[in-house]
Design a protein around this motif. Structure first.
Motif, PDB file in Angstrom:
ATOM      1  N   GLY A   6       0.837  -1.213   0.000  1.00 41.00           N
ATOM      2  CA  GLY A   6       0.000   0.000   0.000  1.00 41.00           C
ATOM      3  C   GLY A   6       0.861   1.248   0.000  1.00 41.00           C
ATOM      4  N   THR A   8       1.799   3.469  -2.099  1.00 45.52           N
ATOM      5  CA  THR A   8       1.388   4.714  -2.746  1.00 45.52           C
ATOM      6  C   THR A   8       0.168   5.332  -2.052  1.00 45.52           C
ATOM      7  OG1 THR A   8       0.073   3.388  -4.287  1.00 45.52           O
ATOM      8  CG2 THR A   8       2.271   4.056  -5.034  1.00 45.52           C
ATOM      9  N   GLY A   9      -0.302   4.706  -0.974  1.00 43.86           N
ATOM     10  CA  GLY A   9      -1.496   5.192  -0.288  1.00 43.86           C
ATOM     11  C   GLY A   9      -1.188   6.214   0.796  1.00 43.86           C
ATOM     12  N   THR A  10      -2.231   6.660   1.466  1.00 43.70           N
ATOM     13  CA  THR A  10      -2.087   7.728   2.475  1.00 43.70           C
ATOM     14  C   THR A  10      -1.153   7.290   3.604  1.00 43.70           C
ATOM     15  OG1 THR A  10      -4.378   8.301   1.992  1.00 43.70           O
ATOM     16  CG2 THR A  10      -3.409   9.311   3.932  1.00 43.70           C
ATOM     17  N   ILE A  11      -1.432   6.126   4.191  1.00 44.82           N
ATOM     18  CA  ILE A  11      -0.593   5.680   5.308  1.00 44.82           C
ATOM     19  C   ILE A  11       0.776   5.238   4.785  1.00 44.82           C
ATOM     20  CG2 ILE A  11      -0.349   4.032   7.211  1.00 44.82           C
ATOM     21  CD1 ILE A  11      -3.403   3.816   7.296  1.00 44.82           C
ATOM     22  N   ARG A  28       1.914  -1.544  -7.259  1.00 42.98           N
ATOM     23  CA  ARG A  28       1.271  -2.410  -8.255  1.00 42.98           C
ATOM     24  C   ARG A  28       1.757  -2.158  -9.665  1.00 42.98           C
ATOM     25  NH1 ARG A  28      -5.066  -2.879  -7.425  1.00 42.98           N
ATOM     26  NH2 ARG A  28      -4.920  -0.669  -6.935  1.00 42.98           N
ATOM     27  N   ASP A  48       1.633  -7.416  -6.294  1.00 42.30           N
ATOM     28  CA  ASP A  48       0.191  -7.260  -6.154  1.00 42.30           C
ATOM     29  C   ASP A  48      -0.273  -8.201  -5.054  1.00 42.30           C
ATOM     30  OD1 ASP A  48      -2.666  -7.438  -6.555  1.00 42.30           O
ATOM     31  OD2 ASP A  48      -2.339  -6.589  -8.552  1.00 42.30           O
ATOM     32  N   LEU A  49      -1.077  -7.708  -4.137  1.00 39.34           N
ATOM     33  CA  LEU A  49      -1.541  -8.554  -3.027  1.00 39.34           C
ATOM     34  C   LEU A  49      -2.355  -9.745  -3.543  1.00 39.34           C
ATOM     35  CD1 LEU A  49      -2.498  -5.691  -0.549  1.00 39.34           C
ATOM     36  CD2 LEU A  49      -0.527  -7.210  -0.394  1.00 39.34           C
ATOM     37  N   ASN A  66      -1.118  -3.478   4.134  1.00 37.65           N
ATOM     38  CA  ASN A  66      -2.234  -2.517   4.097  1.00 37.65           C
ATOM     39  C   ASN A  66      -2.617  -2.250   2.655  1.00 37.65           C
ATOM     40  OD1 ASN A  66      -4.072  -0.562   5.203  1.00 37.65           O
ATOM     41  ND2 ASN A  66      -2.728   1.043   4.471  1.00 37.65           N
ATOM     42  N   SER A  67      -3.893  -2.069   2.419  1.00 38.04           N
ATOM     43  CA  SER A  67      -4.345  -1.645   1.085  1.00 38.04           C
ATOM     44  C   SER A  67      -5.760  -1.126   1.202  1.00 38.04           C
ATOM     45  CB  SER A  67      -4.313  -2.815   0.086  1.00 38.04           C
ATOM     46  OG  SER A  67      -5.399  -3.683   0.317  1.00 38.04           O
ATOM     47  N   ALA A  68      -6.231  -0.513   0.134  1.00 42.49           N
ATOM     48  CA  ALA A  68      -7.657  -0.209   0.018  1.00 42.49           C
ATOM     49  C   ALA A  68      -8.400  -1.544  -0.057  1.00 42.49           C
ATOM     50  CB  ALA A  68      -7.881   0.613  -1.239  1.00 42.49           C
ATOM     51  N   SER A  96      -6.432  -2.308  10.575  1.00 42.16           N
ATOM     52  CA  SER A  96      -7.820  -2.767  10.629  1.00 42.16           C
ATOM     53  C   SER A  96      -8.684  -1.569  11.024  1.00 42.16           C
ATOM     54  CB  SER A  96      -7.908  -3.928  11.635  1.00 42.16           C
ATOM     55  OG  SER A  96      -9.208  -4.423  11.713  1.00 42.16           O
ATOM     56  N   HIS A 111     -12.234  -6.692   7.501  1.00 45.06           N
ATOM     57  CA  HIS A 111     -11.080  -6.551   8.391  1.00 45.06           C
ATOM     58  C   HIS A 111     -11.139  -7.584   9.509  1.00 45.06           C
ATOM     59  CE1 HIS A 111      -8.843  -3.176   6.864  1.00 45.06           C
ATOM     60  NE2 HIS A 111      -9.919  -2.411   6.792  1.00 45.06           N
ATOM     61  N   PHE A 133     -10.514   8.413   9.478  1.00 44.70           N
ATOM     62  CA  PHE A 133      -9.366   9.299   9.231  1.00 44.70           C
ATOM     63  C   PHE A 133      -9.844  10.749   9.015  1.00 44.70           C
ATOM     64  CE2 PHE A 133      -6.897   5.726   6.784  1.00 44.70           C
ATOM     65  CZ  PHE A 133      -6.962   4.920   7.910  1.00 44.70           C
ATOM     66  N   ASN A 136     -10.527  12.062   5.394  1.00 39.00           N
ATOM     67  CA  ASN A 136     -11.768  11.853   4.630  1.00 39.00           C
ATOM     68  C   ASN A 136     -12.742  13.014   4.747  1.00 39.00           C
ATOM     69  OD1 ASN A 136     -10.784   9.304   4.314  1.00 39.00           O
ATOM     70  ND2 ASN A 136     -12.189   8.334   5.742  1.00 39.00           N
TER      71      ASN A 136
HETATM   72  N1  LIG Z   1     -10.412   5.879   5.641  1.00 39.00           N
HETATM   73  C1  LIG Z   1     -10.758   5.621   6.899  1.00 39.00           C
HETATM   74  O1  LIG Z   1     -11.407   6.425   7.581  1.00 39.00           O
HETATM   75  C2  LIG Z   1     -10.311   4.327   7.524  1.00 39.00           C
HETATM   76  C3  LIG Z   1     -10.569   4.096   8.877  1.00 39.00           C
HETATM   77  C4  LIG Z   1     -10.104   2.911   9.461  1.00 39.00           C
HETATM   78  C5  LIG Z   1      -9.399   1.990   8.691  1.00 39.00           C
HETATM   79  N2  LIG Z   1      -9.196   2.238   7.353  1.00 39.00           N
HETATM   80  C6  LIG Z   1      -8.484   1.238   6.552  1.00 39.00           C
HETATM   81  O2  LIG Z   1      -7.269   1.797   6.041  1.00 39.00           O
HETATM   82  C7  LIG Z   1      -6.919   1.076   4.869  1.00 39.00           C
HETATM   83  C8  LIG Z   1      -6.572   2.045   3.759  1.00 39.00           C
HETATM   84  O3  LIG Z   1      -5.405   2.763   4.094  1.00 39.00           O
HETATM   85  P1  LIG Z   1      -4.990   4.052   3.247  1.00 39.00           P
HETATM   86  O4  LIG Z   1      -6.050   5.110   3.403  1.00 39.00           O
HETATM   87  O5  LIG Z   1      -3.601   4.397   3.582  1.00 39.00           O
HETATM   88  O6  LIG Z   1      -5.077   3.480   1.788  1.00 39.00           O
HETATM   89  P2  LIG Z   1      -5.240   4.275   0.401  1.00 39.00           P
HETATM   90  O7  LIG Z   1      -4.703   5.658   0.528  1.00 39.00           O
HETATM   91  O8  LIG Z   1      -6.628   4.063  -0.085  1.00 39.00           O
HETATM   92  O9  LIG Z   1      -4.208   3.460  -0.514  1.00 39.00           O
HETATM   93  C9  LIG Z   1      -4.502   2.187  -0.896  1.00 39.00           C
HETATM   94  C10 LIG Z   1      -3.204   1.510  -1.285  1.00 39.00           C
HETATM   95  O10 LIG Z   1      -3.522   0.129  -1.526  1.00 39.00           O
HETATM   96  C11 LIG Z   1      -2.884  -0.249  -2.727  1.00 39.00           C
HETATM   97  N3  LIG Z   1      -3.567  -1.413  -3.266  1.00 39.00           N
HETATM   98  C12 LIG Z   1      -4.879  -1.551  -3.551  1.00 39.00           C
HETATM   99  N4  LIG Z   1      -5.115  -2.789  -4.026  1.00 39.00           N
HETATM  100  C13 LIG Z   1      -3.910  -3.440  -4.033  1.00 39.00           C
HETATM  101  C14 LIG Z   1      -3.479  -4.729  -4.428  1.00 39.00           C
HETATM  102  N5  LIG Z   1      -4.318  -5.620  -4.927  1.00 39.00           N
HETATM  103  N6  LIG Z   1      -2.166  -5.050  -4.290  1.00 39.00           N
HETATM  104  C15 LIG Z   1      -1.284  -4.147  -3.801  1.00 39.00           C
HETATM  105  N7  LIG Z   1      -1.633  -2.907  -3.403  1.00 39.00           N
HETATM  106  C16 LIG Z   1      -2.933  -2.570  -3.537  1.00 39.00           C
HETATM  107  C17 LIG Z   1      -2.994   0.978  -3.601  1.00 39.00           C
HETATM  108  O11 LIG Z   1      -2.107   0.866  -4.673  1.00 39.00           O
HETATM  109  P3  LIG Z   1      -2.351   1.627  -6.082  1.00 39.00           P
HETATM  110  O12 LIG Z   1      -1.699   2.964  -5.952  1.00 39.00           O
HETATM  111  O13 LIG Z   1      -1.687   0.754  -7.080  1.00 39.00           O
HETATM  112  O14 LIG Z   1      -3.849   1.714  -6.263  1.00 39.00           O
HETATM  113  C18 LIG Z   1      -2.594   2.050  -2.587  1.00 39.00           C
HETATM  114  O15 LIG Z   1      -1.204   2.096  -2.418  1.00 39.00           O
HETATM  115  C19 LIG Z   1      -8.131   0.197   4.494  1.00 39.00           C
HETATM  116  O16 LIG Z   1      -7.897  -1.122   4.911  1.00 39.00           O
HETATM  117  C20 LIG Z   1      -9.247   0.825   5.303  1.00 39.00           C
HETATM  118  O17 LIG Z   1     -10.298  -0.073   5.607  1.00 39.00           O
HETATM  119  C21 LIG Z   1      -9.618   3.381   6.755  1.00 39.00           C
END
Ligand SMILES: NC(=O)c1ccc[n+]([C@@H]2O[C@H](COP(=O)([O-])OP(=O)(O)OC[C@H]3O[C@@H](n4cnc5c(N)ncnc54)[C@H](OP(=O)(O)O)[C@@H]3O)[C@@H](O)[C@H]2O)c1
Length: 269
Positions: A6, A8-11, A28, A48-49, A66-68, A96, A111, A133, A136
């Motif tokens: 994950g 490239t994601g926020t965390i 990915r 890729d996960l 971690n991932s979306a 989670s 989760h 978070f 959002n």
């Molecule tokens: N948002 C909230 O309020 C909140 C609250 C509690 C928990 N959470 C949890 O936090 C997590 C999301 O964290 P985040 O916000 O840091 O994520 P994010 O910014 O949405 O980033 C998602 C990351 O997952 C990667 N990804 C998606 N599918 C993948 C796959 N099949 N293989 C490898 N990488 C993959 C994406 O890669 P690409 O760049 O290639 O797409 C990206 O790097 C989720 O599990 C969510 O349930 C969120």
């Protein structure tokens, strides 16, 4: 080696920043800009996960998982946990949600099912269990300055995702400790009316919170294209959050970081 999925994601990006380059990012696609390694600030591999064998885990490595979410999330995350255990990973740290179980609605239940699998895997684990978070909140405001929800007057201790990353960095760099779940919140819990007031103050544009009964919130989500069962569950989930389950704050972030988590006002600037 600390392997960060994950990335490239926020965390993920914030975590790599915290680790100061001492990480191997898993991305990915390699076609994300001229110099992805420089952009991320560390080495990277393409993986890729959904293909666990593409996640490079060697004996003694520490994995940030971690991932979306997508429909295959549970199967993929469970398979990566098995892959990490078989490879002899020293630790898996994952993200989670606070208070979830395998029977929770929507992504919360996903989760819960991954968490159960990780706990039974035999690999040392740390589960980060944050509430919503702060990142959002601005995106929830519509063109007319409204936030819709079914939270009622329930309070939520929203957290800055960068504080989750900072906690992950501590857990991934100190000696591996006992398996544990870390409930993470910001320093204070707000009603959504108070959040709207904070967004108004920070943006200079009036934002107001519109509370809807579950049925109306579900109908609104459905009208915006969400399938009916998911719309119903999401509205129900908001009402469940509003019942106070995310109203208390924890001291976990300050206990681990030695500083307070960022407040909503600090986050909004
Ligand atoms: N948002 C909230 O309020 C909140 C609250 C509690 C928990 N959470 C949890 O936090 C997590 C999301 O964290 P985040 O916000 O840091 O994520 P994010 O910014 O949405 O980033 C998602 C990351 O997952 C990667 N990804 C998606 N599918 C993948 C796959 N099949 N293989 C490898 N990488 C993959 C994406 O890669 P690409 O760049 O290639 O797409 C990206 O790097 C989720 O599990 C969510 O349930 C969120």
């Amino acid at each position: 080696m600390i392997v960060v999925t994950g990335a490239t994601g926020t965390i993920g990006r914030a975590l790599i920043g915290e680790l100061g380059g001492a990480a191997r990012a898993v991305v990915r696609r390699a076609d994300q800009g001229e110099d992805l390694g420089e952009d991320l600030g560390c080495d990277y591999v393409v993986g890729d996960l959904e293909r666990p064998e593409s996640i490079p885990v060697e004996p003694g490595d520490r994995l940030f998982l971690n991932s979306a979410q997508w429909p295959g999330f549970v199967a993929a995350h469970r398979a990566v946990v098995d892959h990490a255990a078989a490879a002899g990973a020293a630790q898996v740290v994952t993200v989670s949600v606070r208070g979830v179980t395998s029977g929770s609605l929507l992504g919360f239940g996903m989760h819960g099912r991954v968490d159960d699998h990780l706990k039974a895997s035999g690999v040392p684990w740390s589960i980060l269990a944050p509430v919503g978070f702060m990142q959002n909140l601005a995106g929830d405001v519509d063109e007319e300055g409204r936030i819709f929800g079914s939270y009622g007057r329930g309070r939520v201790g929203y957290i800055d995702a960068r504080d989750i990353a900072a906690v992950a960095a501590v857990l991934l760099t100190r000696p591996v400790g006992a398996d544990a779940t870390y409930e993470l919140t910001g320093p204070a819990a707000y009603t959504h009316d108070e959040i709207a007031a904070e967004l108004t103050r920070a943006s200079g544009r009036t934002v107001r919170y519109v509370d809807l009964p579950v049925e109306e919130a579900a109908a609104r989500l459905e009208k915006r294209g969400m399938p009916a069962p998911a719309a119903r569950d999401l509205a129900e989930l908001m009402a469940q959050i509003g019942d106070g389950r995310w109203a208390s704050t924890t001291t976990t972030v300050s206990d681990l970081l030695g500083r307070r988590p960022r407040s909503l006002r600090e986050f909004l600037g």
